[in-house]
Write a protein that holds these residues in place. Sequence first.
Motif, PDB file in Angstrom:
ATOM      1  N   GLY A 154       2.575   3.568  10.899  1.00 34.92           N
ATOM      2  CA  GLY A 154       1.284   4.262  11.134  1.00 34.92           C
ATOM      3  C   GLY A 154       1.210   2.751   9.933  1.00 34.92           C
ATOM      4  O   GLY A 154       0.354   2.344  10.162  1.00 34.92           O
ATOM      5  N   LEU A 155       1.697   2.845   9.048  1.00 40.66           N
ATOM      6  CA  LEU A 155       2.006   2.436   7.922  1.00 40.66           C
ATOM      7  C   LEU A 155       1.585   1.042   8.882  1.00 40.66           C
ATOM      8  O   LEU A 155       0.673   0.090   8.346  1.00 40.66           O
ATOM      9  N   ALA A 156       2.116   0.605   9.667  1.00 36.92           N
ATOM     10  CA  ALA A 156       2.417  -1.161   9.819  1.00 36.92           C
ATOM     11  C   ALA A 156       1.221  -1.567  11.218  1.00 36.92           C
ATOM     12  O   ALA A 156       1.275  -2.597  11.015  1.00 36.92           O
ATOM     13  N   ASN A 157       0.485  -0.116  11.296  1.00 35.36           N
ATOM     14  CA  ASN A 157      -0.509  -0.471  12.131  1.00 35.36           C
ATOM     15  C   ASN A 157      -1.702  -1.132  10.778  1.00 35.36           C
ATOM     16  O   ASN A 157      -3.057  -1.132  12.094  1.00 35.36           O
ATOM     17  N   LEU A 158      -1.367  -0.798   9.977  1.00 34.87           N
ATOM     18  CA  LEU A 158      -3.455  -0.760   8.975  1.00 34.87           C
ATOM     19  C   LEU A 158      -3.072  -2.082   9.112  1.00 34.87           C
ATOM     20  O   LEU A 158      -2.471  -2.824   8.631  1.00 34.87           O
ATOM     21  N   GLU A 159      -4.693  -2.152   9.017  1.00 33.04           N
ATOM     22  CA  GLU A 159      -4.803  -3.699   8.443  1.00 33.04           C
ATOM     23  C   GLU A 159      -4.332  -3.906   7.154  1.00 33.04           C
ATOM     24  O   GLU A 159      -4.254  -2.650   6.454  1.00 33.04           O
ATOM     25  N   PRO A 160      -4.417  -5.193   6.640  1.00 32.85           N
ATOM     26  CA  PRO A 160      -4.337  -5.782   5.024  1.00 32.85           C
ATOM     27  C   PRO A 160      -5.422  -5.416   4.004  1.00 32.85           C
ATOM     28  O   PRO A 160      -6.270  -5.342   4.837  1.00 32.85           O
ATOM     29  N   ASP A 161      -5.048  -4.158   3.336  1.00 29.38           N
ATOM     30  CA  ASP A 161      -6.766  -4.578   2.579  1.00 29.38           C
ATOM     31  C   ASP A 161      -7.747  -3.443   2.836  1.00 29.38           C
ATOM     32  O   ASP A 161      -8.604  -4.505   2.790  1.00 29.38           O
ATOM     33  N   LEU A 163      -9.622   1.216  -1.337  1.00 32.64           N
ATOM     34  CA  LEU A 163      -9.498   1.285  -2.155  1.00 32.64           C
ATOM     35  C   LEU A 163      -8.414   0.169  -3.257  1.00 32.64           C
ATOM     36  O   LEU A 163      -7.936  -0.618  -2.618  1.00 32.64           O
ATOM     37  N   THR A 164      -9.071   0.795  -4.599  1.00 36.54           N
ATOM     38  CA  THR A 164      -8.215   0.095  -5.510  1.00 36.54           C
ATOM     39  C   THR A 164      -7.531   1.116  -6.331  1.00 36.54           C
ATOM     40  O   THR A 164      -7.922   2.042  -7.121  1.00 36.54           O
ATOM     41  N   VAL A 165      -5.960   0.768  -6.322  1.00 34.39           N
ATOM     42  CA  VAL A 165      -5.393   1.894  -6.897  1.00 34.39           C
ATOM     43  C   VAL A 165      -4.192   1.017  -8.020  1.00 34.39           C
ATOM     44  O   VAL A 165      -3.959  -0.740  -7.652  1.00 34.39           O
ATOM     45  N   LEU A 166      -4.724   1.265  -8.969  1.00 35.84           N
ATOM     46  CA  LEU A 166      -4.143   1.577 -10.305  1.00 35.84           C
ATOM     47  C   LEU A 166      -2.943   2.433 -11.047  1.00 35.84           C
ATOM     48  O   LEU A 166      -2.541   2.730 -11.047  1.00 35.84           O
ATOM     49  N   PRO A 167      -1.398   1.851 -10.358  1.00 36.43           N
ATOM     50  CA  PRO A 167      -0.037   2.450 -10.323  1.00 36.43           C
ATOM     51  C   PRO A 167       0.542   2.440 -11.386  1.00 36.43           C
ATOM     52  O   PRO A 167       1.827   1.808 -11.945  1.00 36.43           O
ATOM     53  N   ALA A 185      -2.476   2.047   0.390  1.00 35.80           N
ATOM     54  CA  ALA A 185      -2.883   0.939  -0.895  1.00 35.80           C
ATOM     55  C   ALA A 185      -1.949   1.140  -2.133  1.00 35.80           C
ATOM     56  O   ALA A 185      -2.043   0.272  -2.704  1.00 35.80           O
ATOM     57  N   VAL A 186      -1.118   1.877  -2.304  1.00 36.56           N
ATOM     58  CA  VAL A 186      -0.087   2.103  -3.467  1.00 36.56           C
ATOM     59  C   VAL A 186       0.744   1.538  -3.576  1.00 36.56           C
ATOM     60  O   VAL A 186       1.657   0.754  -4.216  1.00 36.56           O
ATOM     61  N   MET A 187       1.316   0.806  -1.781  1.00 32.31           N
ATOM     62  CA  MET A 187       2.259   0.437  -1.868  1.00 32.31           C
ATOM     63  C   MET A 187       1.579  -1.542  -1.470  1.00 32.31           C
ATOM     64  O   MET A 187       2.306  -2.207  -2.491  1.00 32.31           O
TER      65      MET A 187
END
Length: 523
Positions: A352-359, A363-367, A400-402
């Motif tokens: 599922g993660l691999a199928n998502l497009e970059p950014d 979301l904007t995450v401050l990790p 988004a966190v990755m």
Amino acid sequence: MSYVLDNESEAIEPLSDLSSIMLGTESNRAILLALDIGTSGVRAALFNANGDEVSVPSVRTRHGVVDFSTADASALLGVVAGTIDALLEDVHLLKITSRIELIAVSCFWHSLVGIDKAGRATTQVLGWADNRAADAAALLRARLDEAEVHARTGCRLHQSYWPAKIVRLRDDEPHAFGATWKWLSFAEYLAFHLFGECAVSISMASGTGLLNQRSCEWDREMLEALELRVESLPEIAPAEKTFRGLTADYAARWPQLSEARMLPGIGDGAANSIGAGCTSKEKLALMIGTSGAMRMIYEGEPLSAIPPELWSYRVDRKRLIIGGALSDGGGLCDALRASLLPGIDNDSIESGLANLEPDNHGLTVLPFWAGERSTGWNLNARGAILGLNLKTTPLEVLRAVMEAIAYRFALLARALDPIAGGARIIASGNALHSSPTWLQILADVLGREVSLSETAEASLRGAALLALESMGKIPDISFQPEMVPVLLIAEPSREHHGIYQAGLERQQRMYERVINCSDRTVK
């Protein structure tokens, strides 16, 4: 206390099917037992005189005694002992009679525990993620010249290091502080209980914030500022130091180790870089385990000016290691998987993660769930997810966190560029071994090729190699570069790199508005 032994990820085949192993050959003759003591588990394995892991299943103990910030010292000691029990039981079942000559230890950097004269812990083991000393760190920043401290000790004035932790303990836990005879890391605590004495390696001492990186002695100016007696710190071990003679209980428990000598433990970051084959300026080690780090080892003198984003520690008396550390890495992603995607197997999540497009999630995450170390060293940083809406999915949050963690690595790479420009990036860590998608995200964000080391347990191998070099068994820790094969190479996409550059700039704008405004003393 309870813990679970898990051999599955390390064992190629079950014990009953290991009859084909050539136990009598020189290449499989075990002489060294290596331990890697981490915040999520303890690992143990056997190595031969060439630094090769022998064909015995290594043992991993997943423990629940460390919560990333604190641990019970005696409980963690029990986990380490139980891990050794399990490994030696395998050795017994396989009828291996090789004499174990050496014990090498990789231990998580920056831990602090007080002991009394009987060796009883007066405090918990305080780890890098224990943020209770933030106010003490702010006090030290107001009193001392942080740039001068950084230049001498290689460490910023931050709650992850000993100075702030000691100030907090003196103020908040005066009884424990007064009962303390020695301040140790867990590596020295282990040596004290196994061998009845302790001395700290240059490597472990360099990650405390109390070592002068040039003289390789405890920093007198910092001790004076803390009103701390040098006698309350462990002896800095000479290069040839080993511990001999297990204490009575452990000698009876482990007769196989009766003649073994243990070297003072080294920092897990140094061990990980060595084990991944990153032993010179030509290679940058990128690691994502519970936390994350990017580091470079080099020989020579400490830098005259350390970039403020980075730290500088020592591997030993001739080698330094410079880099940055992220408090959030695989530990954060594991926590999000457990809470947002419970019961879903890793393969499905990875697909599922691999199928998502970059950014493409908005979301904007401050990790900074566990706080911030590099690059801003903000004392009060905390995590944030901005841009959530009713259609946001758990997979999008995880991706988004990755990406957000990868952005922080990009900032580390920028800070390291003047020192290690053009270096090849070698990645390691269980988080990346279980997620090719995250490896590709890193390559795309960095705009550079990232190679994944095949060595799953780099810290174990690194501790073994440095111990073997110290004892004259091998000529140098880098004498077998071909022994660290690459499992996977992620090539960057120019298109995705452009998208991620915009994402990094957006994260930095939000960092300035939300995080950095809370601690202007950092800059």
